[in-house]
Design a protein around this motif. Structure first.
Motif, PDB file in Angstrom:
ATOM      1  N   LEU A 122      80.754  25.652  20.177  1.00  0.00           N
ATOM      2  CA  LEU A 122      81.411  26.127  21.400  1.00  0.00           C
ATOM      3  C   LEU A 122      80.581  27.206  22.081  1.00  0.00           C
ATOM      4  O   LEU A 122      80.451  27.217  23.321  1.00  0.00           O
ATOM      5  CB  LEU A 122      82.797  26.671  21.055  1.00  0.00           C
ATOM      6  CG  LEU A 122      83.880  25.635  20.729  1.00  0.00           C
ATOM      7  CD1 LEU A 122      85.120  26.334  20.191  1.00  0.00           C
ATOM      8  CD2 LEU A 122      84.225  24.825  21.971  1.00  0.00           C
ATOM      9  N   ALA A 123      80.015  28.123  21.298  1.00  0.00           N
ATOM     10  CA  ALA A 123      79.190  29.186  21.868  1.00  0.00           C
ATOM     11  C   ALA A 123      77.955  28.617  22.546  1.00  0.00           C
ATOM     12  O   ALA A 123      77.526  29.101  23.610  1.00  0.00           O
ATOM     13  CB  ALA A 123      78.788  30.179  20.777  1.00  0.00           C
ATOM     14  N   ALA A 124      77.367  27.587  21.960  1.00  0.00           N
ATOM     15  CA  ALA A 124      76.176  26.969  22.555  1.00  0.00           C
ATOM     16  C   ALA A 124      76.500  26.366  23.912  1.00  0.00           C
ATOM     17  O   ALA A 124      75.758  26.569  24.885  1.00  0.00           O
ATOM     18  CB  ALA A 124      75.630  25.896  21.615  1.00  0.00           C
ATOM     19  N   THR A 131      76.477  29.723  33.738  1.00  0.00           N
ATOM     20  CA  THR A 131      76.686  28.978  32.505  1.00  0.00           C
ATOM     21  C   THR A 131      77.986  28.177  32.570  1.00  0.00           C
ATOM     22  O   THR A 131      78.861  28.438  33.399  1.00  0.00           O
ATOM     23  CB  THR A 131      76.739  29.934  31.301  1.00  0.00           C
ATOM     24  OG1 THR A 131      77.836  30.854  31.474  1.00  0.00           O
ATOM     25  CG2 THR A 131      75.444  30.726  31.188  1.00  0.00           C
ATOM     26  N   TRP A 132      78.097  27.203  31.654  1.00  0.00           N
ATOM     27  CA  TRP A 132      79.324  26.411  31.577  1.00  0.00           C
ATOM     28  C   TRP A 132      80.515  27.298  31.227  1.00  0.00           C
ATOM     29  O   TRP A 132      81.612  27.113  31.759  1.00  0.00           O
ATOM     30  CB  TRP A 132      79.171  25.317  30.517  1.00  0.00           C
ATOM     31  CG  TRP A 132      78.220  24.238  30.890  1.00  0.00           C
ATOM     32  CD1 TRP A 132      76.993  24.007  30.334  1.00  0.00           C
ATOM     33  CD2 TRP A 132      78.391  23.235  31.895  1.00  0.00           C
ATOM     34  NE1 TRP A 132      76.389  22.928  30.940  1.00  0.00           N
ATOM     35  CE2 TRP A 132      77.224  22.426  31.899  1.00  0.00           C
ATOM     36  CE3 TRP A 132      79.400  22.940  32.801  1.00  0.00           C
ATOM     37  CZ2 TRP A 132      77.062  21.359  32.758  1.00  0.00           C
ATOM     38  CZ3 TRP A 132      79.239  21.866  33.666  1.00  0.00           C
ATOM     39  CH2 TRP A 132      78.088  21.091  33.640  1.00  0.00           C
ATOM     40  N   GLY A 133      80.302  28.275  30.341  1.00  0.00           N
ATOM     41  CA  GLY A 133      81.397  29.142  29.947  1.00  0.00           C
ATOM     42  C   GLY A 133      81.951  29.938  31.110  1.00  0.00           C
ATOM     43  O   GLY A 133      83.174  30.056  31.276  1.00  0.00           O
ATOM     44  N   ALA A 134      81.062  30.495  31.940  1.00  0.00           N
ATOM     45  CA  ALA A 134      81.513  31.276  33.089  1.00  0.00           C
ATOM     46  C   ALA A 134      82.251  30.409  34.092  1.00  0.00           C
ATOM     47  O   ALA A 134      83.262  30.834  34.686  1.00  0.00           O
ATOM     48  CB  ALA A 134      80.313  31.955  33.755  1.00  0.00           C
ATOM     49  N   ASN A 135      81.787  29.189  34.290  1.00  0.00           N
ATOM     50  CA  ASN A 135      82.443  28.311  35.255  1.00  0.00           C
ATOM     51  C   ASN A 135      83.816  27.846  34.765  1.00  0.00           C
ATOM     52  O   ASN A 135      84.763  27.751  35.549  1.00  0.00           O
ATOM     53  CB  ASN A 135      81.540  27.111  35.557  1.00  0.00           C
ATOM     54  CG  ASN A 135      80.459  27.442  36.565  1.00  0.00           C
ATOM     55  OD1 ASN A 135      80.654  27.308  37.765  1.00  0.00           O
ATOM     56  ND2 ASN A 135      79.304  27.889  36.093  1.00  0.00           N
ATOM     57  N   VAL A 136      83.929  27.572  33.466  1.00  0.00           N
ATOM     58  CA  VAL A 136      85.236  27.201  32.926  1.00  0.00           C
ATOM     59  C   VAL A 136      86.205  28.375  33.033  1.00  0.00           C
ATOM     60  O   VAL A 136      87.365  28.218  33.432  1.00  0.00           O
ATOM     61  CB  VAL A 136      85.098  26.741  31.463  1.00  0.00           C
ATOM     62  CG1 VAL A 136      86.466  26.593  30.814  1.00  0.00           C
ATOM     63  CG2 VAL A 136      84.339  25.420  31.401  1.00  0.00           C
TER      64      VAL A 136
END
Length: 447
Positions: free
Chosen positions: A66-68, A337-342
């Motif tokens: 998940l972190a990746a 990043t994907w995390g920021a967009n989610v």
């Protein structure tokens, strides 16, 4: 910075693959689990001696996966594949948290009738589906024969596993082959990220909206603001003024910056958008941008006809933090990043509605770059405040009219600013949200 994010994501995937393969040691530490016919997940069954070790390995492996995905910079048209890989990581965490009750294939006495036992089986099946989906989608996007080869091997191993379960023999062998193929594919993805050809796109021009004709009015929004928050103000002024609105880097529709914001950089931005001399501009600023406006007036006194400061924020007096500079340098890249967009998709629109009371018609606050830009400006506050104090000490304020608009009762800091700038202080009734949204007429009158 983006290159470092690719390396971090690759490192996290390698960690995930290693932890996902912790079952290899279990072949020697848990002899009760049949290597030929028993599930690998039976090593983590509640009744096995090393259950905690293998459960922790599964949970950490899923979290690393998940972190990746969260750290990886967003790439167009790859979202479905990375989402599937994130689902695989989440389901691996679930598998570790809710293990089997007992070694269902190795122990004939195992019934496996509890909810936890069944939930583990369902999570394992869904995890397999998710990782195969990620392989297929990303292989199609990358158009790499190596990726397709690994995908085919994993599909074959999954088919072998299903056939072994149906035959009632060799399920353990097939399961171990399947997990080995998954771990090898994860390492392949990590290596692919390490050799990723990172071509950092140059920062484009800011989003600017120019309307009307006449004396110039330049509007700069507050922390996290966008151009459309000022629609009512611009409509009231455009009949007899040329109104220019813009979004700072990362906010609204402007692309993110490549470095952290500074007071001098914002002053230069205002100077570039202001009309050429000898024309002068009326500058309307809100919140944090009032510092930019005051600094611009002190450094470019011949360019400014008037200042209208809406709910000005008092500059902090504490010293700048070195850690804030380090974090601020990373934020533009992290915003992509994907995390920021989610995170932005989940929290941005409701947070915006809570603060402003209005919707997000352009989907601005669903973009990861916006919270990163807001955080970057907030972290740069102390540095900007220190620069503003230096500018105040070295550059007198020009003899121009200034209006300070504030909502609510009298505030000592607001009164101090009005006295410093010899400004007219106008107090408005406390609004539910922001002055430019609830009382745009007051701003038009002040201009």
């Amino acid at each position: 910075m983006e290159r470092r994010l690719f390396v971090a994501a690759a490192a996290a995937l390698i960690v995930a693959a290693v932890l996902y393969s912790a079952w290899i040691t279990g072949q020697f530490t848990t002899p009760a689990v049949d290597r030929t016919d028993g599930y690998v997940s039976e090593l983590a069954a509640r009744d096995q001696p090393w259950t905690r070790l293998f459960r922790v390995s599964d949970v950490l492996s899923g979290l690393a996966c998940l972190a990746a995905v969260a750290t990886l910079p967003r790439v167009a048209r790859e979202w479905a594949g990375w989402l599937a890989l994130a689902a695989f990581g989440l389901l691996t965490v679930v598998s570790g948290l809710v293990p089997l009750d007992c070694a269902v294939l190795s122990d004939p006495a195992c019934r496996g009738e509890t909810v936890s036992h069944r939930l583990h089986m369902v999570a394992g099946a869904l995890a397999t589906t998710a990782v195969l989906t990620a392989m297929a989608v990303l292989s199609a996007r990358w158009r790499s024969w190596v990726s397709w080869l690994f995908t085919g091997l994993n599909v074959g191993a999954t088919g072998l596993m299903l056939a072994a379960l149906a035959a009632g023999r060799l399920a353990g062998v097939a399961h171990r082959i399947q997990l080995t193929m998954v771990a090898v594919w994860v390492v392949y993805v990590a290596l692919r990220l390490l050799v990723h050809d990172d071509e950092e796109a140059p920062c484009g021009p800011p989003h600017v909206l120019d309307q009307g004709a006449g004396p110039g009015v330049l509007i700069t929004a507050g922390l996290g603001g966008a151009w459309f928050h000022w629609d009512a103000v611009a409509a009231g002024l455009a009949a007899c003024h040329r109104v220019v609105r813009f979004d700072r880097p990362g906010l609204g529709l402007s692309p993110p910056a490549t470095d952290r914001p500074t007071l001098y950089g914002e002053v230069a931005r205002l100077a570039a958008l202001a009309p050429a001399q000898p024309s002068q501009v009326t500058l309307v600023a809100h919140g944090l941008s009032c510092w930019h406006a005051e600094a611009f007036a002190r450094l470019h006194p011949l360019c400014v006809a008037k200042l209208v400061l809406v709910d000005p924020s008092p500059p902090p007096v504490r010293r700048p933090l070195a850690l804030a500079a380090v974090l601020g340098a990373w934020l533009p890249a992290l915003g992509g990043t994907w995390g920021a967009n989610v995170l932005a998709r989940l929290t941005g629109p409701p947070a915006h509605r809570l603060v402003t009371g209005m919707g997000d018609p352009f989907g601005v606050y669903r973009m990861g770059k916006v919270p990163a830009a807001v955080a970057g400006e907030w972290l740069a506050r102390r540095d900007m405040a220190a620069d503003l104090r230096d500018i105040r000490a070295g550059h007198p304020f020009p003899d121009i009219p200034v209006t300070v608009l504030g909502a609510g009762g009298r505030d000592a800091r607001r009164q101090s600013l009005a006295a410093r700038l010899d400004a007219k202080l106008v107090l408005l009734p406390r609004s539910g949200h922001q002055v430019e949204l609830d009382d745009p007429g007051a701003i038009v009158d002040a201009v």
